[in-house]
Enzyme design. Sequence first.
Site, PDB file in Angstrom:
ATOM      1  N   HIS A  51      -0.485-134.437  32.078  1.00 15.58           N
ATOM      2  CA  HIS A  51      -1.271-134.876  30.944  1.00 15.58           C
ATOM      3  C   HIS A  51      -0.416-134.314  29.689  1.00 15.58           C
ATOM      4  O   HIS A  51      -0.501-133.025  29.267  1.00 15.58           O
ATOM      5  CB  HIS A  51      -2.410-134.439  30.839  1.00 15.58           C
ATOM      6  CG  HIS A  51      -3.359-134.985  31.799  1.00 15.58           C
ATOM      7  ND1 HIS A  51      -4.226-136.184  31.400  1.00 15.58           N
ATOM      8  CD2 HIS A  51      -3.687-135.009  33.121  1.00 15.58           C
ATOM      9  CE1 HIS A  51      -4.811-136.547  32.478  1.00 15.58           C
ATOM     10  NE2 HIS A  51      -4.555-135.742  33.660  1.00 15.58           N
ATOM     11  N   GLU A  68      -1.126-134.750  26.620  1.00 13.31           N
ATOM     12  CA  GLU A  68      -2.215-134.263  25.674  1.00 13.31           C
ATOM     13  C   GLU A  68      -2.717-133.009  26.091  1.00 13.31           C
ATOM     14  O   GLU A  68      -3.584-132.267  25.146  1.00 13.31           O
ATOM     15  CB  GLU A  68      -3.365-135.359  25.580  1.00 13.31           C
ATOM     16  CG  GLU A  68      -4.333-135.382  26.600  1.00 13.31           C
ATOM     17  CD  GLU A  68      -3.991-136.133  27.951  1.00 13.31           C
ATOM     18  OE1 GLU A  68      -4.674-136.343  28.804  1.00 13.31           O
ATOM     19  OE2 GLU A  68      -2.588-136.506  27.934  1.00 13.31           O
ATOM     20  N   CYS A 104      -0.944-140.271  33.857  1.00 12.45           N
ATOM     21  CA  CYS A 104      -1.703-139.724  35.061  1.00 12.45           C
ATOM     22  C   CYS A 104      -2.197-141.033  35.933  1.00 12.45           C
ATOM     23  O   CYS A 104      -1.204-141.626  36.308  1.00 12.45           O
ATOM     24  CB  CYS A 104      -3.139-138.874  34.857  1.00 12.45           C
ATOM     25  SG  CYS A 104      -3.900-138.297  36.089  1.00 12.45           S
TER      26      CYS A 104
END
EC number: 4.3.2.10
Length: 205
Positions: free
Chosen positions: A187, A189, A79
């Site tokens: 992202h 994650e 990001c």
Amino acid sequence: MITIIDYGMGNLRSVQKGFEKVGYTAQVTDDPRVVEKAERLVLPGVGAFRDCMDNLRDGGFIEPIHQFIATGRPFLGICLGFQVLLGESEEFGSHQGLGIFPGKVTRFAEDMQLDGETLKVPHMGWNRIQHRDIPLFKGVAQDSFVYFVHSYYVQPEDSTVVAATTDYGIEFCSAICRDNVMATQFHPEKSQQVGLTMLKNFGEL
């Protein structure tokens, strides 16, 4: 061991937990000396470009990041940690980035449309990626959905470093790769199994 840079911005624990879910030990550090000795390095981030660069500079991370990348060890930006790899950003004025990749960071236009409807900025939520064959995307299908939260997108000068693209009113670069340096606008994650696959791939490098 995977090292995650803590410079006061970003969802560090989420990234750390993501690596732990796929079987890798990850440490979060605000010590530049730890960064210099890392095996694999991750630069996450959420927030404003200028603040990110100021915090990296104040924390003493600029030179260690450059030195780490020069050694050829695996590096992942996420990001905002992707955007600061570029040369400059127009967010709240003109600001210099790390300059790993020549290019700039530009805001999405407010009048972008899809099927006659104006698209919202920031670009937030799930969207697809079209990617080329790089180690980070091993086992990731084309058109996989990943999670985005951003108002600015990168425009690298060298199109050969673009590793993935996404459509949101325009086709924009959503991932980049050159040698040992990889970075994603989305992202991993937060991208469920697809993202965890990417984190596992990074840990295997």
